[in-house]
Every structure is written in C-alpha cells, then in structure tokens.
Design a protein around this motif. Structure first.
Motif: not given
Length: 973
Positions: A410-416, A443-444
């Motif tokens: 998910r976006d939150e996990e990816k950004n972390e 992007t992913d």
C-alpha cells in the motif's frame, strides 16, 4: 497637556523639494512661552496635508518642556516620484577574435560617423468620394465622402556622440543582446498633498544603426563587424574575415561552395582548402573540379566585392537507372538520372532492361511508358521515387502486456520503505551512473524472493497478412513487445520475468513504459532445516542488506531453540556459519550443518562418519558430495561391540541399539583404505566428484550426458570434463572446471568451461546465449551470442550479430567464414573470409590491446565507487557516534581501512590502465571482401571502411599512431 506652556521658539520647516515638514523647538527662557494652540496654528498656517495627530503635538510639547537643547520631529513626509527608465539592452559576451584585434583601431578610424534615425508617426486625413446604392429599387445611387486616417512614418536623423562608444564584435546573423522595455514614471506627492510629476525622457527608445535589426526582443546583426555601443544607440562597422562553406545540394549528393569575400586584408581560402573540405564530406577526389577553377571563381568574387552564392564542385555525372525496394519489398520505386556534361545519354532500352530484371509485378505498363517518355523529354535531370508497384503491408496484432504476480505495498508501506532507502548512498550513485533508476521515482514496490516469478508478458495475436511487389505473401506481424527495461536483479526467461535475487522490487511506470529493478534489501534471517529423520540440522543465514534488521550471532541459538533442537549442537559449527555469512560478498551462508544426532548401531554392526561436506539428494538414502581432491579423508567406518550403541536425534529422543542398523560401504580403486582405531578410514586416490550409488562409493572424473541438457537433466555443474551428445536447450546452464564438449546445438544458454569449449554444430544465441572458456572456443557457426575466451576462438562458418571478446585471435576458417554485425574485441586480431555485409550492417572490431585487462579496469572502477559510497556511510556513522567512544573508535577504524583500500584500488587502476595501453602484435586479415559499415579501433584510433576492399590486411602503425591497410598479396610475399 492643554495647560502646558514652554519657553522658547517653535517653527515649522519645509525642505526645498517639499517632501519633508519638520517641527523645530529652540529653548530660550527669555522668550514668551508657547502652548498646544500656538503649535497647532503654526502647522495650520503651512496648510500641510494631512495634519499631524494631536498626540504627536502633545508628545512634542512634553519633550520640549524637559529639553535644554534644540529638538525637532518630522510631522509630515511626501512621496517622491518614480522616474521613467528608457529602453535598455543586455548585451551578450562578444569578445574580439584574436586575428581581428590588429585591424580594429584602423577600421574605426576610417569608419564614417554613426547614422541613426528615430521614427516619427503622424496620422494623415484622407477623404474619398464613394457611391452608395440607394435603398429604394431603381433609384440612382448616392455619392458620399468617406474619411480615412492613414499612418505616416518619417525618419528623422539623430545626432549622437560616437567617442564614448563601447566596442564588441558581432558575427553575422547571431544574437547580440536582449531588449528590456522602457518603464514609465509614476507621480509622487508633496507635504501639501499636491502631485509631483516625474521627469520626461527626451529619447526613450534604443536606436539601432547600420548592420543591426530587431527580431522580437532580440538584437541581431546582418553583417560581421565591430559593434559601437553608445548611451542609447548601437551600430556595426563592417570588419569580417572571408567566410566559406562546402555543403550538399538539394539532391543530397552534389557539393556546392558558398563564399563571402569579407575584408581584403584577410587571406581568402585556396582551391586546395576547398578540395580538402569536400573530401572530408565524403566526395571522391576524382569527381571534383580542379582547384585552379575554384581559385579563379574566388578571385572574381574578391575583386568584385560580391558573394559567390553557389559554385558546383562536382564534374560530369553518368546516367543511371535502378529499381529501389522498400523493407519487406512492399514498395518498388524507379530512380532515373540522365547523363550530363558530356556523359552518355540515358537509353530507353537500359530502363526497360532494369525494370524487367527487377521482377516487379502489377505495374501499369501504359502509364509507366507515358511517364518515362515525358521525363525523357523534360528538362529534369533526375526522376526520383517513381512508384512502379505497391503491395500491402502486413499489420501488427495487439501489443503484449505485462501482468504482475506479486502483491505490491500500500502507499503508506511503500513510502516508508522508500524513506529508508534515502539513507543508502550507493543506490543513488548507481542511479546516477545508469545502473538503476532513482528509488524515489518508484510507483510501486514489493518484497520478492529469489527465483520467483515477478510478472508475465502476455501473448499477442498476429496481424493480417500482406503482399509484396513480387506477389509473395507477407505474414502478419505479432504485437509489439512492451516498452520494458530491466535493471539489476531481474531477467526475462521466455514470457516470465524472474527475480534473480531476493530484495525490494521497485517498479517505475510512465504510461506504457515500465522500468523494474531489485535492490538488495532484507532483514538478517536465520532459517533452520531439520532432516526428516531428525538426525541433522542445518542453518541457512542471510545477512541484512541496506537498512534491514542486523543479523546477530545469538539469533542462531534462539531459532534452534524455537525449532526444538536441544542435542548434538556444535557451537564451533554455529560460529563457522556466522563467519561464512559475514565473509561472503553476498552475505549468504548456504545450509550449514550445526547439529547432528547419533544413529544407534546394532550389536556387532558398523557406523560411518563422513569427513567431507554433503547434502541429501532427492532420495532419502542418496547423498550429494562436493568435489574432492586426491588425498582427502572421506569417511571413517567404526566397528561396534556385541551390545551395539544407543543413539539420539537432535530433538533429544533416545534411540535404542535395537533400532539401529549396520552400515557397509563398497568402493573401487578410486578410493583407498587405511587402518583407524577399531575400523578403517577411506582416502581419495584421485580428484573429482565423489559419488555414492547404493553402497558403491567412487570418484568420477568425467560427466556424460547421452541426450539433451534440458528439463530432464536440469543445469549441469561438474568439476571435471563434461561431454554432451545432444543439444543444450534454451535457458539452461552447463558449467565445468575442465573441457566441455557438445555434439549438438547450444540455444540461448550458458556454457562455461575451465578448459576449452567445443560445439560440433553451432550456437543460436537469440541475444541471450553466453559461451565462455579459459582456453579455446570451437564451433561450426554462432549467431547473436556473447563469446568470452582467454585463448583463440575458431568458427567454421559465420559469426553473426555477436559480442566477442578474446585475448587470442578470432578465426573464421571456412569459405563462408563471415563476421557480420556485432562487436568484436580480439587482442591478436581477426582472420576471416569476409567482414560486414552488402546492406552496410555496422560491424565493430577492436584489436591490439588486452581486453581482459579492460574488464579488470571496469571492475576496479566499480569497486572504487562502492568504496567511496562506503566512506560516505562511515562519515555518517562518525557523526552519529559523537560522544560514544566505543562506536566512534570503531567507525574511525572502519574509515581508515576504507581509505587504505581506496588508495590500493587507485594504484591498481593506474597500473591496469598502463598495462592496457601496451600494444600487442595483431592484424585484421580479410581473405575475401570487407564491406562499408565496418569500423575498426585500436588505441582509441578509428578507421571506417567507406568502400569495398578485397584481400587486404589492416594493422596499427605504431610510428604514425594510425590504422593502415596493405594488400594481402604483399603480406604473403
């Protein structure tokens, strides 16, 4: 405050510009006192706008009553006007060329004064009599006077001072500066509230004189010369060197000379200068007009002070007729050129034969005849792109797509995860060098395991069939492959995209374009593998990568305890496994034996203790051993007493002698025995691969495969010689420490040998095949593969589209021994029947240098970049460890080691580069034809073949530092 009276003199003062009003007090006890009303009257008498607030007057009275010295305050301030700014120019840096400088002063001294004009625009009334139709039918029209206003522009001369002009140099048709528009002024206001008008500019526009013109907001020059720049004006005094250019004409072949005489004090070009430039542009010297004729035309231009616009440099051209085919022969066009300037005329018979011999079908014969006749009668010299016939292009099916088989964060996990990656500088350095795309652009993201399928490329449907100009069917084309770029850690096998290593998968998607990479990113990991019989425990260790959780030694014991392992544990083995994982470049310790049970032995039976590493095979009783050397102790066979011996498994279960068995081994003469205690010890009598089949123990020195290497055999890795009767199928590997002999074809596979590689049939690499050998490579033919050999490479027939690197020589020995396309780097050169192709396919050859040393240079440069990144990390650790003595000392020690390593690598790189510059005797020997499109290189000197050569030798001349050629016959003599 109303009753406060102050002794002294009060007055209101206004400055000369009426922008400031002051209230002044001078104390004097002899004078009559003044109060609030007196000051208010003084201010009112001055008619200030606006009046100061009462509080300001009260504060002034209070301050004056206590002061023994004069005081004053500002009670009103006006606003000064903003003055207008004329149009200005921001000039470019325009220095004088060195060869122009000596003539500047003389030219300016003889130049006429600047002639400048300003444009005056007036409106002029113009009356005209027009007839207006009547609104009533049949009535006569009326005459009316129509007034129009025309704009009339007149130029008025402007006198300027040329003495203070700044000087620069202008080249013709170049930008000299940028206009900044004028800014109007803005009125101000005085202390009485009346407006103060700004000054009026006498001349707001910047004036351009001779040689300068305006293009939008830019100043450009129409001639080359000295720019004189005044306060609000500029012009150009002509001073230019002769300018000339040799360029191709509209036909793309003919060369023309354009010449501008310039100032007569400069030397004009010679005819030989023009000829040399034309030859540089590829013109054969025999096709050019004589230099004397060129010089005669230049002299005429200089004496007449006129530009030589176009002078053809080519001589007469012969007539030509040919048919040109498009790719896939979907379109056939006719090219005709008449003979000119004395050449033989173009004949209708010649044209007919060319068209008939082309084999083109479907032509309109009557129209063709009429069009050719019209061309022959016309003044045209060439007939280009005349369409004889057109087929139909095959179409392309639906494009392939990429379907992912991983679950993205998910976006939150990816950004972390991406936030953590910012702390790892080596990945950003790799992105800068092109080995990765910047992680922040992903992007992913997803975590993947090694050898897992990440994504799949879907199939595409074929398009519709077409037809060429000969009537042949052109099969429909499959859809385009996706615009995919795989960086480190990924490979494409067929339709599948496979992760070559574990880590963090990053995907960057921009429209239909996809980029993918895997970064080395994981937590430290301990995996416990317990055998089915609970008699052995192996631990597999993975060291942390990047910002992952560190691998600690105590994690091994913790994981063993969690798995229930309590007996037979070897702390030494655990420490050894931990040393391996810390010392390995990949941070991986394969399953390592750290705990063993003890098998029970029945009464009077024997037990075996293996002294060499092994792992269990697909069958429970089958063991797989690593290669062994002669003299290696293999196993100890111990005879027990009549009561036998109890055992235990790694989970602590006691095994009675009644559960035990007796082990017996047989062996051949590759293994010898020696007494040991109550038994014997088995010793290797030779080197090779230790094999146990049933009870038979032996050492194999050669591996044979009767059929193909494929799904049934899997990849083959063997320490001795490998012989394969069949083919090596796509995607498989054959790796041997000695010779590798293959009877069939190698197709898109890896073959690696510690000795030589012999392939009876050939290699179809499909851009993925790799053949490497520490000695020679021999094959029948090789297509689209990578070849790496320390010694010679011998190919019977063609070598097409390959990447070749050898420290020996590349031999193409047969009559069809052609080297076509690709890149070849051969220290001792090439011996081939032919090189290149009729189609002009690019073929690159480097020779005369040690290209394995070049690989070492590139590898050392990569190591240096990694060490530099590690030094950056060490500096960061030092900053973070401030105040923690132990951590600070460790970080400084680590940096010292890295600095020493960097120094060693730098010295090594210098030595390797010196070694790479050494020349090795070599040559490119062509027994047949070498075609245009072949490019040769040696010691950064290049030679491109521009026309066919036959039976020649190319070599590097060390005296001149150039690649030269000589006839093959001269060499044989």
């Amino acid at each position: 405050m109303a009753g406060l009276s102050v002794k002294g003199r009060a007055s209101v003062l206004i400055d000369g510009q009426e922008l400031k009003a002051l209230l002044q007090f001078i104390p004097d006890p002899e004078l009559t006192g003044f109060d609030y009303d007196v000051i208010l009257r003084l201010i009112s008498d001055k008619q200030l706008t606006p009046l100061p607030p009462p509080k300001m007057i009260e504060e002034f009275l209070l301050k004056a009553s206590k002061s023994k010295v004069p005081i004053e305050i500002i009670i009103n301030e006006g606003v000064p006007p903003e003055q207008p700014v004329p149009e200005t120019v921001e000039w470019e840096e325009l220095p004088f060329p060195d060869d122009i400088v000596p003539f500047v002063e003389e030219t300016l001294a003889n130049a006429k004064p600047p002639e400048l004009y300003k444009t005056k625009v007036e409106k002029v009334k113009r009356e005209s009599l027009v007839k207006v139709p009547s609104k009533i039918p049949f009535m006569p029209s009326k005459e009316e006077i129509v007034v129009n206003w025309d704009k009339k522009e007149t130029k008025e001369p402007v006198t300027v001072d040329p003495g203070s002009a700044e000087r620069r140099y202008a080249l013709k048709e170049t930008r000299l500066g940028i206009f900044h528009p004028q800014k109007p002024g803005k009125p101000g206001k005085n202390v009485f509230g009346r407006p103060i008008q700004p000054k009026v500019l006498e001349e707001a526009a910047f004036l351009l004189g001779e040689g300068l013109y305006r293009e939008r907001n830019e100043i450009k020059s129409s001639l080359s010369g000295i720019i004189r720049i005044g306060k609000n004006w500029a012009d150009v005094v002509p001073l230019a060197k002769p300018a000339w250019e040799v360029a191709k004409g509209s036909d793309g072949v003919t060369l023309f000379l354009r010449f501008e005489p310039g100032d007569s004090r400069f030397q004009a070009p010679t005819g030989n200068d023009i000829i040399a430039k034309a030859k540089e542009l590829g013109a054969p010297e025999e096709n050019l007009i004589p230099s004397e004729m060129i010089e005669n035309e230049i002299r005429k231009a200089v004496s007449g002070h006129e530009d030589l616009e176009v002078l053809p440099l080519f001589k007469t051209r012969e007539a030509e007729a040919r048919v040109i085919f498009s790719p896939q022969n979907v379109r056939a066009v006719l090219y005709l050129r008449k003979g000119v300037a004395g050449a033989l005329p173009l004949q209708m018979k010649t044209i007919s034969e060319v068209i008939r011999n082309s084999g083109v079908q479907g032509m309109d014969a009557e129209k063709l005849k009429a069009d050719i006749s019209a061309f022959m009668k016309s003044p045209q010299v060439e007939l280009k792109d005349y369409v004889l016939a057109e087929g139909k292009d095959s179409t392309r099916g639906a494009d392939k797509e990429i379907v992912f088989s991983v679950e993205f964060f998910r976006d939150e996990e990816k950004n972390e995860h991406l936030k953590k990656l910012k702390q790892i500088p080596q990945w950003h350095l790799a992105a800068d060098s092109g080995d990765l795309f910047p992680p922040a652009e992903a992007t992913d993201a997803a975590v993947v395991a090694q050898d897992t399928k990440v994504a799949e490329v879907t199939n595409s449907s074929p398009g519709a069939d077409g037809r060429d100009v000969f009537g042949n069917v052109l099969p429909g084309q499959p859809g385009n492959d996706p615009e995919l770029r795989l960086f480190q850690g990924l490979r494409q096998h067929g339709r599948d995209i496979i992760a070559e290593k574990p880590g963090l998968l990053l995907v960057k998607q921009e429209g239909s374009s996809l980029q993918m990479e895997i970064l080395d990113y994981r937590d430290g990991l301990v995996m416990v593998h317990i055998s089915d019989d609970k008699m052995e425990v192996r631990v597999e260790l993975l060291r942390e990568i990047g910002p992952g959780k560190p691998l600690k030694f105590d994690m091994i014991a913790l994981k063993l305890a969690e798995a229930g392992v309590i007996r037979g544990i070897s702390k030494d083995a655990m420490e050894k496994a931990y040393e391996i994982v810390l010392g390995q470049g990949q941070g991986h310790c394969p399953p390592y034996l750290v705990a063993k049970g003890e098998a029970p032995v029945s009464g009077g039976g024997s037990s075996v203790k293996w002294l060499v590493p092994y792992k269990k095979g697909s069958k429970e009783s089958q063991l797989q051993f690593a290669p062994v050397k002669e003299g290696t102790a293999l196993a100890e066979i111990q005879v027990e007493g009549e009561e036998g011996r109890p055992g235990f498994d790694v989970l602590g279960t006691v095994l009675s002698p009644e559960q035990g068995t007796s082990v017996s081994l047989e062996h051949n003469n590759t293994i010898k025995e020696e007494p040991f205690g109550r038994g014997i010890r088995l010793i290797a009598a030779g080197s090779g691969e230790l094999s146990l089949k049933g009870k038979q123990l032996s050492i194999l020195s050669m591996r044979s495969v009767k059929g193909n290497v494929g799904p049934e055999t899997g990849n083959i890795t063997f320490s001795g010689e490998i012989r394969i009767a069949g083919d090596v199928m796509p995607g498989f590997q054959v790796i041997g420490n000695q010779d590798v002999l293959i009877g069939g074809i190698v197709e898109a596979a890896l073959v690696s040998a510690g000795g030589k590689v012999i392939i009876s049939q050939g290699v179809i690499g499909a851009g993925k095949g790799v053949i490497r050998a520490r000695k020679n490579i021999d094959a029948s033919f090789i297509e689209q593969a990578t070849l790496l050999a320390v010694e010679d490479i011998r190919i019977q027939n063609g070598c097409v589209g390959c990447s070749v690197k050898t420290n020996g020589k590349l031999f193409l020995v047969g009559e069809k021994g052609n080297l076509t396309g690709g890149i070849c780097k051969a220290r001792h050169g090439v011996n081939a029947a032919s090189i290149g192709s009729e189609q002009g396919r690019t073929t690159e050859i480097s020779f005369g240098q040690d290209y394995l040393v070049k690989d070492q240079i590139e590898g050392t440069e990569r190591e240096i970049e990694k060490v530099k990144a590690a030094i950056i990390m060490a500096d960061r650790k030092i900053n973070q460890a401030e105040g923690i003595e132990t951590a600070l000392a460790a970080a400084r020690t680590e940096k010292v080691k890295l600095m020493k390593l960097l120094e060693q690598l730098g010295f090594r790189l210098f030595t390797l580069r010196e070694k790479f510059e050494e020349h090795h005797e070599s040559e490119i020997r062509v027994r047949g034809i070498i075609f245009p499109g072949v490019v040769m290189e040696s010691h950064d000197r290049y030679y491109e073949v521009k026309q066919k050569r036959s039976q020649v030798i190319f070599y590097f001349d060390r005296e001149t530092g150039r690649i030269k050629e000589r006839p093959l016959e001269a060499s044989s003599k």
